[in-house]
Motif scaffolding. Structure first.
Motif, PDB file in Angstrom:
ATOM      1  N   ARG A 267       0.929  -1.160   0.268  1.00  0.00           N
ATOM      2  CA  ARG A 267      -0.178  -0.296  -0.199  1.00  0.00           C
ATOM      3  C   ARG A 267       0.856   1.228   0.016  1.00  0.00           C
ATOM      4  O   ARG A 267       0.340   2.048  -0.689  1.00  0.00           O
ATOM      5  CB  ARG A 267      -0.852  -0.139   1.169  1.00  0.00           C
ATOM      6  CG  ARG A 267      -1.937  -0.939   1.056  1.00  0.00           C
ATOM      7  CD  ARG A 267      -2.873  -1.236   2.589  1.00  0.00           C
ATOM      8  NE  ARG A 267      -3.849  -0.218   2.334  1.00  0.00           N
ATOM      9  CZ  ARG A 267      -4.487   0.066   3.847  1.00  0.00           C
ATOM     10  NH1 ARG A 267      -4.155  -0.890   4.618  1.00  0.00           N
ATOM     11  NH2 ARG A 267      -5.311   1.442   3.583  1.00  0.00           N
ATOM     12  N   GLY A 268       1.772   1.250   0.993  1.00  0.00           N
ATOM     13  CA  GLY A 268       2.460   2.341   0.526  1.00  0.00           C
ATOM     14  C   GLY A 268       3.746   2.347  -0.922  1.00  0.00           C
ATOM     15  O   GLY A 268       3.278   3.616  -0.540  1.00  0.00           O
ATOM     16  N   LEU A 269       3.744   1.597  -1.464  1.00  0.00           N
ATOM     17  CA  LEU A 269       4.333   1.746  -2.228  1.00  0.00           C
ATOM     18  C   LEU A 269       3.386   2.080  -3.487  1.00  0.00           C
ATOM     19  O   LEU A 269       3.679   3.445  -4.769  1.00  0.00           O
ATOM     20  CB  LEU A 269       5.321   0.206  -3.279  1.00  0.00           C
ATOM     21  CG  LEU A 269       5.486   0.615  -4.279  1.00  0.00           C
ATOM     22  CD1 LEU A 269       6.890   0.865  -4.836  1.00  0.00           C
ATOM     23  CD2 LEU A 269       5.755  -0.905  -5.414  1.00  0.00           C
ATOM     24  N   VAL A 270       2.421   1.603  -3.415  1.00  0.00           N
ATOM     25  CA  VAL A 270       1.371   2.302  -4.523  1.00  0.00           C
ATOM     26  C   VAL A 270       0.855   3.656  -4.677  1.00  0.00           C
ATOM     27  O   VAL A 270       0.732   5.071  -5.405  1.00  0.00           O
ATOM     28  CB  VAL A 270      -0.342   1.555  -4.626  1.00  0.00           C
ATOM     29  CG1 VAL A 270      -1.275   2.227  -5.230  1.00  0.00           C
ATOM     30  CG2 VAL A 270      -0.158   0.162  -4.879  1.00  0.00           C
ATOM     31  N   THR A 271       1.106   4.038  -2.723  1.00  0.00           N
ATOM     32  CA  THR A 271       0.782   5.391  -2.662  1.00  0.00           C
ATOM     33  C   THR A 271       1.833   5.716  -3.240  1.00  0.00           C
ATOM     34  O   THR A 271       1.653   7.772  -3.596  1.00  0.00           O
ATOM     35  CB  THR A 271       0.905   5.826  -0.613  1.00  0.00           C
ATOM     36  OG1 THR A 271      -0.439   4.666  -0.579  1.00  0.00           O
ATOM     37  CG2 THR A 271       0.359   7.506  -0.797  1.00  0.00           C
ATOM     38  N   THR A 272       2.900   6.015  -2.696  1.00  0.00           N
ATOM     39  CA  THR A 272       4.107   6.924  -3.560  1.00  0.00           C
ATOM     40  C   THR A 272       4.399   6.554  -4.769  1.00  0.00           C
ATOM     41  O   THR A 272       4.888   7.762  -5.903  1.00  0.00           O
ATOM     42  CB  THR A 272       5.381   6.136  -2.755  1.00  0.00           C
ATOM     43  OG1 THR A 272       5.615   6.042  -1.392  1.00  0.00           O
ATOM     44  CG2 THR A 272       7.375   6.923  -3.337  1.00  0.00           C
ATOM     45  N   VAL A 273       4.239   5.266  -5.934  1.00  0.00           N
ATOM     46  CA  VAL A 273       3.435   5.621  -7.360  1.00  0.00           C
ATOM     47  C   VAL A 273       3.107   6.836  -7.342  1.00  0.00           C
ATOM     48  O   VAL A 273       2.500   7.540  -8.696  1.00  0.00           O
ATOM     49  CB  VAL A 273       3.559   4.325  -7.496  1.00  0.00           C
ATOM     50  CG1 VAL A 273       3.218   4.614  -9.187  1.00  0.00           C
ATOM     51  CG2 VAL A 273       4.470   3.686  -6.784  1.00  0.00           C
TER      52      VAL A 273
ATOM     53  N   LEU B  43       1.324   9.476  -5.896  1.00  0.00           N
ATOM     54  CA  LEU B  43       2.313  10.919  -5.348  1.00  0.00           C
ATOM     55  C   LEU B  43       3.461  11.281  -7.200  1.00  0.00           C
ATOM     56  O   LEU B  43       3.171  12.428  -7.526  1.00  0.00           O
ATOM     57  CB  LEU B  43       2.032  11.085  -3.971  1.00  0.00           C
ATOM     58  CG  LEU B  43       1.498  10.869  -3.034  1.00  0.00           C
ATOM     59  CD1 LEU B  43       2.469  11.114  -1.657  1.00  0.00           C
ATOM     60  CD2 LEU B  43       0.814  12.486  -2.872  1.00  0.00           C
ATOM     61  N   VAL B  44       3.364  10.031  -7.326  1.00  0.00           N
ATOM     62  CA  VAL B  44       4.950  10.931  -8.184  1.00  0.00           C
ATOM     63  C   VAL B  44       4.334  11.342  -8.977  1.00  0.00           C
ATOM     64  O   VAL B  44       4.586  12.428 -10.434  1.00  0.00           O
ATOM     65  CB  VAL B  44       5.797   9.465  -8.343  1.00  0.00           C
ATOM     66  CG1 VAL B  44       6.863   9.178  -9.284  1.00  0.00           C
ATOM     67  CG2 VAL B  44       7.059   9.775  -6.919  1.00  0.00           C
ATOM     68  N   LEU B  45       3.188  10.190  -9.809  1.00  0.00           N
ATOM     69  CA  LEU B  45       2.631  10.141 -10.856  1.00  0.00           C
ATOM     70  C   LEU B  45       1.994  11.625 -11.306  1.00  0.00           C
ATOM     71  O   LEU B  45       1.773  12.956 -11.721  1.00  0.00           O
ATOM     72  CB  LEU B  45       2.129   9.501 -11.388  1.00  0.00           C
ATOM     73  CG  LEU B  45       2.602   8.112 -11.599  1.00  0.00           C
ATOM     74  CD1 LEU B  45       1.181   6.772 -11.775  1.00  0.00           C
ATOM     75  CD2 LEU B  45       2.937   8.056 -13.254  1.00  0.00           C
ATOM     76  N   ILE B  46       1.120  13.107  -9.881  1.00  0.00           N
ATOM     77  CA  ILE B  46       0.950  13.581  -9.393  1.00  0.00           C
ATOM     78  C   ILE B  46       1.750  14.603  -9.856  1.00  0.00           C
ATOM     79  O   ILE B  46       1.114  15.299 -10.430  1.00  0.00           O
ATOM     80  CB  ILE B  46      -0.592  13.870  -8.186  1.00  0.00           C
ATOM     81  CG1 ILE B  46      -1.154  12.595  -8.711  1.00  0.00           C
ATOM     82  CG2 ILE B  46      -0.753  14.867  -8.304  1.00  0.00           C
ATOM     83  CD1 ILE B  46      -2.313  12.650  -7.237  1.00  0.00           C
TER      84      ILE B  46
END
Length: 55
Positions: free
Chosen positions: A16-22, A24-27
């Motif tokens: 879940r942390g990885l998905v959130t990080t990805v 945020l980076v895309l946004i």
């Protein structure tokens, strides 16, 4: 209730942390790209959308 928990407890929060990080980076990339495109195109800002007020 603890019987229903999965055996691998540390994998789920990591995923879940990885998905959130990805996300945020895309946004962030999309925002920066939009700012740079607007700055480099040099097009004048669009006029504000105004409507006439009735008297």
């Amino acid at each position: 209730m603890s019987e229903n928990l999965p055996a691998i407890d540390g994998a789920r929060p990591r995923w879940r942390g990885l998905v959130t990080t990805v996300m945020l980076v895309l946004i962030s990339v999309m925002i920066v790209r939009d700012i740079l495109i607007r700055r480099w195109t040099g097009s004048p800002p669009s006029p504000p959308d105004t409507t006439q007020q009735s008297r």
